[in-house]
Design a protein around this motif. Structure first.
Motif, PDB file in Angstrom:
ATOM      1  N   LYS A  39       0.751  -1.335  -0.175  1.00 18.12           N
ATOM      2  CA  LYS A  39      -0.142   0.246   0.156  1.00 18.12           C
ATOM      3  C   LYS A  39       0.947   1.449  -0.203  1.00 18.12           C
ATOM      4  O   LYS A  39       0.392   2.203  -0.553  1.00 18.12           O
ATOM      5  N   ALA A  40       2.238   1.442   0.713  1.00 18.18           N
ATOM      6  CA  ALA A  40       2.500   2.343   0.820  1.00 18.18           C
ATOM      7  C   ALA A  40       4.018   2.564  -0.079  1.00 18.18           C
ATOM      8  O   ALA A  40       3.857   3.356  -0.903  1.00 18.18           O
ATOM      9  N   SER A  41       3.589   1.696  -1.099  1.00 17.44           N
ATOM     10  CA  SER A  41       4.181   1.680  -2.677  1.00 17.44           C
ATOM     11  C   SER A  41       3.678   2.542  -3.614  1.00 17.44           C
ATOM     12  O   SER A  41       3.657   3.111  -4.459  1.00 17.44           O
ATOM     13  N   ARG A  42       2.326   1.925  -3.651  1.00 17.33           N
ATOM     14  CA  ARG A  42       1.529   2.389  -4.278  1.00 17.33           C
ATOM     15  C   ARG A  42       1.241   3.599  -3.854  1.00 17.33           C
ATOM     16  O   ARG A  42       0.877   4.880  -4.996  1.00 17.33           O
ATOM     17  N   ALA A  43       1.112   4.383  -2.843  1.00 16.85           N
ATOM     18  CA  ALA A  43       1.133   5.735  -2.296  1.00 16.85           C
ATOM     19  C   ALA A  43       1.967   6.415  -3.379  1.00 16.85           C
ATOM     20  O   ALA A  43       1.961   7.972  -3.619  1.00 16.85           O
ATOM     21  N   THR A  44       3.289   6.062  -2.704  1.00 15.72           N
ATOM     22  CA  THR A  44       5.024   6.979  -3.177  1.00 15.72           C
ATOM     23  C   THR A  44       4.727   6.661  -4.652  1.00 15.72           C
ATOM     24  O   THR A  44       5.386   7.579  -5.091  1.00 15.72           O
ATOM     25  N   ILE A  45       4.159   5.580  -5.564  1.00 16.37           N
ATOM     26  CA  ILE A  45       4.330   5.635  -6.848  1.00 16.37           C
ATOM     27  C   ILE A  45       3.435   6.311  -7.703  1.00 16.37           C
ATOM     28  O   ILE A  45       3.405   7.302  -8.158  1.00 16.37           O
ATOM     29  N   THR A  46       2.302   7.048  -7.352  1.00 25.00           N
ATOM     30  CA  THR A  46       1.297   8.063  -7.456  1.00 25.00           C
ATOM     31  C   THR A  46       2.130   9.539  -7.369  1.00 25.00           C
ATOM     32  O   THR A  46       1.461   9.710  -8.066  1.00 25.00           O
ATOM     33  N   TYR A  47       2.309   9.523  -6.129  1.00 29.49           N
ATOM     34  CA  TYR A  47       2.996  10.711  -6.269  1.00 29.49           C
ATOM     35  C   TYR A  47       3.826  11.029  -6.924  1.00 29.49           C
ATOM     36  O   TYR A  47       4.895  11.591  -6.637  1.00 29.49           O
ATOM     37  N   GLN A  48       4.816  10.355  -7.466  1.00 27.48           N
ATOM     38  CA  GLN A  48       6.232  10.316  -8.132  1.00 27.48           C
ATOM     39  C   GLN A  48       5.624  11.143  -9.046  1.00 27.48           C
ATOM     40  O   GLN A  48       6.357  11.526  -9.470  1.00 27.48           O
ATOM     41  N   ARG A  49       4.660   9.781  -9.566  1.00 31.27           N
ATOM     42  CA  ARG A  49       4.435  10.203 -11.033  1.00 31.27           C
ATOM     43  C   ARG A  49       3.997  11.812 -11.257  1.00 31.27           C
ATOM     44  O   ARG A  49       4.201  12.812 -12.083  1.00 31.27           O
ATOM     45  N   HIS A  50       3.374  12.271 -10.394  1.00 25.55           N
ATOM     46  CA  HIS A  50       2.641  13.838 -10.150  1.00 25.55           C
ATOM     47  C   HIS A  50       3.957  14.436  -9.866  1.00 25.55           C
ATOM     48  O   HIS A  50       4.290  15.589 -11.125  1.00 25.55           O
TER      49      HIS A  50
END
Length: 339
Positions: free
Chosen positions: A270-281
């Motif tokens: 879950k933390a990885s998914r949140a990180t990926i979403t923010y990183q793409r932004h």
């Protein structure tokens, strides 16, 4: 790479996550990357704690950026042997263990970023990540590294004739100085299929080589073009070909990951998914800033017709089907079926 308005991370960023166990017991996990503290991927790791959705409790994950734990090869080896718990690894390095991941680097495969993200975040992306388990790795998701475009000394319209005899430079990353990985070879072969002449550049010497060598075009992303100050060269036309991209991968050591409870494993995913979403932004912001800066320096940025070029590199797809067999065919069909 710098992003305006975002504070630089301190030397070591601590992120705590809760795990099952006795009260007061604390574990320690290292998260390594060669990326610098201003890179969108490292900045995005500040979202790791928020993505967990639980109170900090019993485990501390420390982020070691800027190659503090060694280069990409050191990091990958440490992950495989359980000496490093988590890290960011370039996809090209992982294709040595899972050639099927190389399918993601096929030229003109994805329609746009949205199409790519739907594939990477969907069942097929998870299936490809699972192939890393045989190498003692657990893939947790794909980070954005930006599409590769073509910046040239003359306008590129997207016609095959544009590439006939064109001397184009390809930058080999530090971990693959001779461009031997599968994604690098795919890039080389795609340009050669179009009739271009490829010149290899070392990443840490690219700016110097650009000054010494006269080339007619260069494959690079917008942030890389800005970092190289490409506008000081003869390359003034940027064709938005977006012909390929090779994502970075958030990876965990399987030896370590398997010791965690299913609950904690879910927290990390879950933390990885949140990180990926923010990183793409963050990457989208950095990329747009790079385009704006290049334009302000006089670089002309234009879209190109990709359909014709996609058809011209079809022999490369046939070659990959022969090399990887039916699995590649199914991957390609699955990607094209995603809308």
């Amino acid at each position: 790479m710098r992003i305006s308005g975002i504070v630089t991370l301190i030397l070591i960023l601590s992120v705590s996550i809760g795990v099952n166990g006795e009260s007061g017991h604390r574990g320690f996990a290292k998260f390594g990357t060669v990326l610098n503290f201003n890179h969108p991927s490292v900045i995005a790791l500040t979202e790791f704690q928020k993505g967990l959705g639980i109170e900090p409790d019993q485990m501390t994950i420390q982020i070691f950026a800027n190659a503090q734990l060694g280069d990409e090869h050191d990091l990958l080896e440490g992950l495989q042997f359980g000496q490093i718990e988590m890290g960011i690894v370039p996809l090209p390095l992982l294709t040595s263990y899972s050639p099927l991941l190389g399918a993601l680097a096929m030229p003109y495969l994805f329609k746009n970023d949205e199409h790519r993200f739907r594939v990477l975040d969907g069942p097929l992306g998870q299936q490809l990540l699972s192939t890393l388990e045989e190498a003692n790795l657990v893939g947790l998701g794909f980070l954005q590294t930006g599409a590769q475009h073509i910046i040239a000394s003359q306008e590129i319209l997207g016609k095959p004739d544009d590439f006939q005899g064109l001397n184009i430079g390809i930058i080999c990353p530090a971990y693959d100085k001779s461009c031997h990985t599968l994604p690098a070879q795919l890039s080389i072969r795609s340009f050669e299929t179009l009739g271009a002449i490829v010149t290899l550049f070392e990443s840490n010497k690219a700016a110097e080589q650009l000054e010494r060598q006269t080339i007619q075009a260069l494959e690079c992303s917008a942030p890389t073009a800005l970092e190289l100050q490409i506008y000081h060269s003869n390359l003034r036309f940027m064709a938005l070909s977006a012909h390929t991209t090779t994502p970075d991968v958030i990876v965990a050591s399987k030896r370590w990951f398997d010791t965690l409870s299913p609950e904690v494993q879910d927290y990390l995913r879950k933390a990885s998914r949140a990180t990926i979403t923010y990183q793409r932004h963050l990457w989208a912001i950095a990329e747009q800033e790079a385009f704006n800066a290049l334009k302000s320096e006089g670089v002309q940025v234009e879209t190109v017709e990709r359909g014709t070029l996609r058809r011209e590199v079809q022999p490369l797809y046939v070659s990959m089907e022969h090399t990887l067999g039916e699995k590649f065919t199914r991957i390609f069909e699955s990607i094209t079926a995603v809308h």
